[in-house]
Design a protein around this motif. Structure first.
Motif, mmCIF file in Angstrom:
data_model
loop_
_atom_site.group_PDB
_atom_site.id
_atom_site.type_symbol
_atom_site.label_atom_id
_atom_site.label_comp_id
_atom_site.label_asym_id
_atom_site.label_seq_id
_atom_site.Cartn_x
_atom_site.Cartn_y
_atom_site.Cartn_z
ATOM 1 N N TYR A 1 2.107 10.857 -2.445
ATOM 2 C CA TYR A 1 1.271 9.658 -2.463
ATOM 3 C C TYR A 1 1.565 8.764 -1.265
ATOM 4 O O TYR A 1 0.655 8.259 -0.604
ATOM 5 C CB TYR A 1 1.482 8.887 -3.765
ATOM 6 N N PHE A 2 2.823 8.549 -0.969
ATOM 7 C CA PHE A 2 3.176 7.683 0.149
ATOM 8 C C PHE A 2 2.738 8.272 1.496
ATOM 9 O O PHE A 2 2.265 7.549 2.365
ATOM 10 C CB PHE A 2 4.679 7.429 0.166
ATOM 11 N N ALA A 3 2.892 9.570 1.655
ATOM 12 C CA ALA A 3 2.562 10.200 2.943
ATOM 13 C C ALA A 3 1.074 10.121 3.251
ATOM 14 O O ALA A 3 0.677 10.082 4.418
ATOM 15 C CB ALA A 3 3.026 11.658 2.947
ATOM 16 N N HIS A 4 0.242 10.082 2.207
ATOM 17 C CA HIS A 4 -1.209 10.104 2.414
ATOM 18 C C HIS A 4 -1.878 8.812 1.943
ATOM 19 O O HIS A 4 -3.089 8.782 1.703
ATOM 20 C CB HIS A 4 -1.798 11.318 1.704
ATOM 21 N N ARG A 5 -1.086 7.769 1.858
ATOM 22 C CA ARG A 5 -1.590 6.492 1.364
ATOM 23 C C ARG A 5 -2.733 5.950 2.207
ATOM 24 O O ARG A 5 -3.622 5.259 1.702
ATOM 25 C CB ARG A 5 -0.436 5.480 1.348
ATOM 26 N N TRP A 6 -2.737 6.251 3.490
ATOM 27 C CA TRP A 6 -3.641 5.596 4.428
ATOM 28 C C TRP A 6 -5.100 5.966 4.235
ATOM 29 O O TRP A 6 -5.977 5.321 4.800
ATOM 30 C CB TRP A 6 -3.185 5.873 5.857
#
Length: 350
Positions: A85-90
């Motif tokens: 989730y954090f890696a693709h948050r953008w």
């Protein structure tokens, strides 16, 4: 009378998390003994109360500071599904909804406290758009370490549970680094539904904002069973909010470049999640948050030209709401490639 252990400072981040007094005392002792590396390993192993996985071995955590990228560090931290989730948050729809909320209710020159800030994704957006006086608060020290190292180094970070900070209701109080001038803009996105004592959490957010301040809560679950969701009326009552939005409406508004339409609580019963604003609503942003700032890179969700979710869990949650990302990489790119997050503004050391 038993005195609370001192608040240790490791890598510029104070550790004042409630319920971790023994850990805080041990970390403080290591810092005083000149052993910050051992103190860091202890803090990197600490997780939130919802996490069920055991921490990685100490020797693995000791290698985290040498990580060259955000993803490498999260892998060493054993963050698993949270790392996806954090890696693709953008480019996820929840993040776009959060940007739309900020777009419509911009903090301007006011200091910002992002409660449950995670790895600082929204703080980075605020910093890149010229906001100052940024503070990130989270109960997980490792997430703040990632934020400071890889995502938004210009913000201040405090590891604390705002519902358990003594004296927080006293304006101007300086506890564990939470010395924020008031009125302030207090943000809490994709986290309020996890807070078990919602009245205490709401009181803490308003105490941080101060008289005339703003409390903006994004992506609070209603029908999604994760966390401990409430009803739109329940959230509005506990937060004292009279501005509510459907989360999907916020995402669509950002993609379409228009203001989001607020809704009455009764209209939001079928919403997966809602956003709320209490206090001073502020004005819309003078810039378009729908257009990410350069330098832009191709969305890493595309592998060999095919949209590839990092996990089945991620795809099940975000896939149905990510129709703005086509299944295959378009050639040529459409004029709105950046707005649709085919192109994204990833941190340099992503």
């Amino acid at each position: 009378m038993t005195l609370a252990p001192p608040v240790p400072l490791v890598d510029g981040i104070p550790f004042a998390r409630a319920g971790r007094e023994d850990l805080r005392a041990e970390v403080a002792g290591l810092v005083a003994a000149g052993e910050p590396a051992r103190a860091r390993v202890l803090l990197l192993a600490d997780a939130d109360d919802w996490w069920t996985e055991p921490p990685p071995p100490a020797e693995q955590l000791a290698r985290v500071p040498a990580a060259r990228t955000l993803r490498e560090a999260m892998d060493l931290l054993g963050m698993g599904r949270v790392a996806d989730y954090f890696a693709h948050r953008w480019s996820d729809p929840t993040h776009l909804a959060g940007l739309a909320l900020l777009q419509q209710h911009w903090p301007g020159r006011r200091p910002v406290v992002d409660v449950a800030c995670g790895i600082g994704t929204q703080l980075r957006e605020l910093a890149r758009r010229g906001c100052t006086g940024l503070v990130g608060v989270d109960v997980v020290w490792a997430k703040l370490w990632l934020a400071r190292r890889f995502v938004c180094p210009g913000a201040r970070y405090v590891c604390a549970d705002v519902t358990a900070v003594p004296g927080l209701t006293v304006p101007g109080t300086a506890v564990a680094g939470l010395d924020v001038p008031q009125p302030a803009y207090v943000l809490c996105s994709d986290a309020f539904y996890f807070m078990r004592d919602k009245p205490a959490a709401a009181a803490a957010l308003h105490a941080l904002a101060g008289p005339g301040g703003t409390v903006a809560v994004g992506h609070a679950h209603v029908t999604d069973p994760a966390g401990e969701p409430s009803t739109p009326e329940g959230y509005a009552a506990v937060l004292g909010a009279d501005l509510l939005y459907d989360d999907g409406e916020l995402t669509r508004a950002l993609l379409e470049g228009r203001p989001p339409r607020p809704a009455a609580p009764a209209e939001l019963h079928g919403s997966e999640a809602v956003a709320l604003v209490a206090g001073d609503p502020r004005r819309p942003a003078p810039v378009d948050l729908g257009e990410p700032l350069p330098p832009l890179r191709p969305n890493p969700l595309y592998v060999d030209g095919v949209r590839t979710w990092p996990s089945d869990r991620y795809g099940a949650e975000y896939g149905p709401r990510s129709g703005y990302l086509p299944e295959r990489w378009p050639d040529p790119l459409p004029p709105d490639a950046a707005r649709r997050r085919l192109l994204v503004d990833l941190p340099e050391a992503w």
